[in-house]
Scaffold this motif. Structure first.
Motif, PDB file in Angstrom:
ATOM      1  N   ARG A 130     -15.978  -7.959  22.023  1.00 11.00           N
ATOM      2  CA  ARG A 130     -16.388  -8.934  23.038  1.00 11.00           C
ATOM      3  C   ARG A 130     -15.410 -10.103  23.035  1.00 11.00           C
ATOM      4  O   ARG A 130     -14.758 -10.394  22.038  1.00 11.00           O
ATOM      5  CB  ARG A 130     -17.804  -9.438  22.755  1.00 11.00           C
ATOM      6  CG  ARG A 130     -18.874  -8.396  22.969  1.00 11.00           C
ATOM      7  CD  ARG A 130     -20.210  -9.018  23.351  1.00 11.00           C
ATOM      8  NE  ARG A 130     -20.564 -10.201  22.568  1.00 11.00           N
ATOM      9  CZ  ARG A 130     -21.589 -10.994  22.865  1.00 11.00           C
ATOM     10  NH1 ARG A 130     -22.334 -10.735  23.918  1.00 11.00           N
ATOM     11  NH2 ARG A 130     -21.870 -12.022  22.105  1.00 11.00           N
ATOM     12  N   THR A 131     -15.339 -10.808  24.155  1.00  5.54           N
ATOM     13  CA  THR A 131     -14.398 -11.926  24.242  1.00  5.54           C
ATOM     14  C   THR A 131     -14.816 -13.118  23.385  1.00  5.54           C
ATOM     15  O   THR A 131     -14.066 -14.098  23.308  1.00  5.54           O
ATOM     16  CB  THR A 131     -14.242 -12.359  25.708  1.00  5.54           C
ATOM     17  OG1 THR A 131     -15.531 -12.591  26.285  1.00  5.54           O
ATOM     18  CG2 THR A 131     -13.516 -11.297  26.511  1.00  5.54           C
ATOM     19  N   ASP A 132     -15.987 -13.047  22.750  1.00  5.12           N
ATOM     20  CA  ASP A 132     -16.359 -14.095  21.793  1.00  5.12           C
ATOM     21  C   ASP A 132     -15.974 -13.715  20.364  1.00  5.12           C
ATOM     22  O   ASP A 132     -16.261 -14.443  19.419  1.00  5.12           O
ATOM     23  CB  ASP A 132     -17.859 -14.400  21.869  1.00  5.12           C
ATOM     24  CG  ASP A 132     -18.717 -13.225  21.388  1.00  5.12           C
ATOM     25  OD1 ASP A 132     -18.160 -12.121  21.173  1.00  5.12           O
ATOM     26  OD2 ASP A 132     -19.937 -13.409  21.241  1.00  5.12           O
ATOM     27  N   MET A 155      -6.526 -13.430  23.042  1.00 12.83           N
ATOM     28  CA  MET A 155      -7.285 -14.239  23.987  1.00 12.83           C
ATOM     29  C   MET A 155      -6.419 -15.337  24.608  1.00 12.83           C
ATOM     30  O   MET A 155      -6.660 -15.759  25.741  1.00 12.83           O
ATOM     31  CB  MET A 155      -8.498 -14.860  23.292  1.00 12.83           C
ATOM     32  CG  MET A 155      -9.539 -13.841  22.860  1.00 12.83           C
ATOM     33  SD  MET A 155     -10.074 -12.742  24.203  1.00 12.83           S
ATOM     34  CE  MET A 155     -10.747 -13.928  25.364  1.00 12.83           C
ATOM     35  N   PRO A 190      -3.810 -12.720  27.291  1.00 17.66           N
ATOM     36  CA  PRO A 190      -4.244 -11.324  27.434  1.00 17.66           C
ATOM     37  C   PRO A 190      -3.151 -10.462  28.059  1.00 17.66           C
ATOM     38  O   PRO A 190      -2.484 -10.879  29.008  1.00 17.66           O
ATOM     39  CB  PRO A 190      -5.463 -11.435  28.365  1.00 17.66           C
ATOM     40  CG  PRO A 190      -5.925 -12.846  28.216  1.00 17.66           C
ATOM     41  CD  PRO A 190      -4.700 -13.662  27.985  1.00 17.66           C
ATOM     42  N   ILE A 241      -8.182  -6.704  29.109  1.00 21.69           N
ATOM     43  CA  ILE A 241      -9.579  -6.994  29.420  1.00 21.69           C
ATOM     44  C   ILE A 241     -10.120  -5.850  30.267  1.00 21.69           C
ATOM     45  O   ILE A 241      -9.468  -5.403  31.216  1.00 21.69           O
ATOM     46  CB  ILE A 241      -9.716  -8.331  30.177  1.00 21.69           C
ATOM     47  CG1 ILE A 241      -9.201  -9.491  29.317  1.00 21.69           C
ATOM     48  CG2 ILE A 241     -11.169  -8.577  30.575  1.00 21.69           C
ATOM     49  CD1 ILE A 241     -10.007  -9.758  28.071  1.00 21.69           C
ATOM     50  N   PRO A 244     -16.717  -8.900  29.940  1.00 19.16           N
ATOM     51  CA  PRO A 244     -16.199  -9.710  28.822  1.00 19.16           C
ATOM     52  C   PRO A 244     -15.921  -8.864  27.588  1.00 19.16           C
ATOM     53  O   PRO A 244     -16.430  -9.131  26.497  1.00 19.16           O
ATOM     54  CB  PRO A 244     -17.342 -10.713  28.581  1.00 19.16           C
ATOM     55  CG  PRO A 244     -18.575  -9.959  28.951  1.00 19.16           C
ATOM     56  CD  PRO A 244     -18.193  -9.091  30.122  1.00 19.16           C
ATOM     57  N   LEU A 266     -12.771  -6.770  25.390  1.00 15.89           N
ATOM     58  CA  LEU A 266     -11.342  -6.671  25.135  1.00 15.89           C
ATOM     59  C   LEU A 266     -11.069  -5.365  24.393  1.00 15.89           C
ATOM     60  O   LEU A 266     -11.653  -5.104  23.344  1.00 15.89           O
ATOM     61  CB  LEU A 266     -10.886  -7.858  24.277  1.00 15.89           C
ATOM     62  CG  LEU A 266      -9.399  -7.896  23.900  1.00 15.89           C
ATOM     63  CD1 LEU A 266      -8.559  -8.239  25.122  1.00 15.89           C
ATOM     64  CD2 LEU A 266      -9.157  -8.920  22.791  1.00 15.89           C
TER      65      LEU A 266
END
Length: 507
Positions: A205-207, A237, A240, A261, A266, A268
């Motif tokens: 996840r992008t978090d 991030m 990208p 992405i 969201p 990666l």
């Protein structure tokens, strides 16, 4: 004598210069092969990245469309008044098209389960603690992709969820529609990937929360691990899609990373290849090649006095190979390569002198039956005898016959129009039809051939390919008309076909 001494003094310099050239060429070759090998490894990784990303995006898009459809259907007038079974069909009619899809559910504003795709009677459960529910309390959350969790509806099956907010006519929060996607879906994709030793592919996840990593460091896919603080993730991030090299904090391996992405989600997807592992085979080959080059240089110094003899012998071998390269071993006729060279030469000559050029395509009728019934040894004898008859049928010095391939032969007749070419073809057909195809096999019936004839004036820009095509078309027309005949095809226009055989056409 003095001249020989002076010449001898230059020999070490000549040998040294030659060795320097060899070494320089070796270094250049190794460098180019290194670049090509590395680019191939990166290209393969990029293909894997694109393929896996496309598969994930396609499946997530199907789920997203399913959620949107369920969201719209739930808000539609009268849907809530339907029977549970019918209401479930209306809400979740698109669910079957997504791979590894878990339960689709609708939660009320308190997180209670109100509708469930797997059962017309929803279970009494509450999911208000899930992040995919909490995220939809915001009006602009859109389609939310959750962190990994253990499914309460599917016996703790590792999953992620996609969710969307259900809003009332006044925009107030009415609940959530969510779909679970099993982690097994991602595992099924990653199991098909083989990037080589020490390489890695991960979905995050992008978090920074890892959905799945292969190979993992914990034996469970590293699912749920947060890598937001790692240099690798931070560089992905920050920019990208930009490729870079970095050492992994998880296993300490230096890798070259590619990432993307996944669609509008969201998520990666990243691929890391180990340069050392990717280039291991090249390194081994380079060491072997370098050792061979060094040995060759030493050998060159030792054998420099015999270089002249070696060159002469090499020239003799080369001449023999050139002869073998253009000769068909079975029939002794020139082969396809020789035919192509001869045709190109005759086309140029015909264009210069404004003369007609003819090509004959000759095919043995029903040759497969000969091989099937009498064996390939007899078939080889038949082909060799037909080749001799074709050679006897062309008598001018410029005429050229070759084995085109299999049981097919071809003839080039310079300065010959369609009529003359047809005459020669007919003479050739009759000669073959009257010969004894194999003296050692009395049971073998007479063998016949079909011949296609094409003749035309050659324009300066012609390659002769059209002439071969026309002759081939005429040949197929002859075979279609019953075989054992000659068909003329002149200047791109069919001149008709005529069987001149006095023998049965089924030979």
């Amino acid at each position: 004598m003095m001249r020989r001494l002076v010449a001898g003094a230059y020999v070490p310099l000549i040998v040294a210069a030659l060795i320097a050239v060899i070494l320089l060429a070796q270094v250049l070759t190794l460098w180019r092969s290194y670049q090509a090998t590395w680019l191939l490894a990166v290209h393969s990784a990029q293909n894997v990245l694109n393929t896996v990303a496309a598969n994930i995006e396609r499946n997530l898009t199907v789920i997203d469309l399913t959620l949107r459809g369920a969201e719209e259907a739930f808000a539609a007038e009268g849907v809530r008044d339907l029977t549970p079974e019918l209401r479930r069909m209306v809400l979740f009619d698109r669910a079957a098209s997504a791979r590894f899809l878990g339960a689709l559910v609708i939660l009320d504003r308190s997180g209670n389960l109100t509708e469930e795709s797997e059962s017309p009677k929803p279970r009494r459960m509450n999911f208000a603690d899930r992040d995919y529910f909490k995220a939809q309390l915001k009006e602009d959350a859109g389609t939310y992709v959750s962190a990994p969790f253990r499914s309460r509806l599917r016996d703790n099956d590792p999953s992620i969820a996609l969710s969307r907010r259900i809003s009332g006519p006044d925009g107030m929060f009415e609940g959530v529609v969510a779909a679970a996607l099993r982690i097994a879906f991602f595992q099924s994709l990653l199991d098909t990937v083989n990037l080589g030793p020490e390489s890695v592919i991960a979905i995050t996840r992008t978090d920074g929360t890892v959905i799945l990593r292969s190979p993992s460091t914990d034996g469970k896919g590293n699912t749920g691990l947060n890598v937001a603080g790692s240099p690798v993730f931070q560089r992905m991030m920050a920019k990208p899609g930009e490729q870079f090299s970095e050492r992994s904090q998880l296993d300490g391996i230096d890798r070259y990373y590619l990432d993307t992405i996944i669609g509008d989600f969201p998520l990666l997807l990243s691929v890391g290849i180990s340069p050392a592992a990717a280039m291991a085979e090249w390194t081994e080959g380079a060491l072997i090649s370098s050792a061979l080059t060094a040995g060759m240089c030493v050998l060159l110094i030792v054998l420099i006095r015999t270089l002249r003899l070696a060159l002469i012998r090499s020239q003799e071998v080369e001449e023999q190979l050139e002869i073998l390269a253009v000769t068909d071993e079975l029939t002794g006729l020139p082969n396809r390569r020789a035919f192509d060279l001869a045709l190109a030469s005759e086309v140029r000559r015909a264009a210069r002198h404004h003369t007609s050029l003819a090509v004959l395509m000759v095919d043995v009728d029903h040759f497969k039956r000969v091989n099937d019934r009498f064996g390939h040894a007899v078939g080889d004898v038949v082909l060799a005898r037909i080749a001799k008859e074709i050679s006897r049928s062309i008598r001018r010095p410029g005429d050229f016959a070759a084995r085109y391939g299999g049981e097919e032969f071809t003839v080039i007749l310079p300065a010959t129009e369609a009529g003359g070419a047809s005459f020669i073809a007919e003479r050739m057909r009759l000669a073959i039809a009257s010969m004894d195809p194999c003296p050692n096999e009395p049971a073998l019936e007479k063998v016949t051939v079909s011949i296609g004839v094409a003749a035309a004036m050659m324009p300066p820009s012609s390659s002769g390919a059209a002439l071969v095509t026309w002759a081939d078309r005429a040949l197929y027309e002859a075979k279609g008309a019953g075989r054992n005949r000659v068909v003329i095809y002149q200047d791109g226009e069919s001149a008709g076909s005529e069987s001149r055989s006095e023998l049965p056409s089924g030979g």
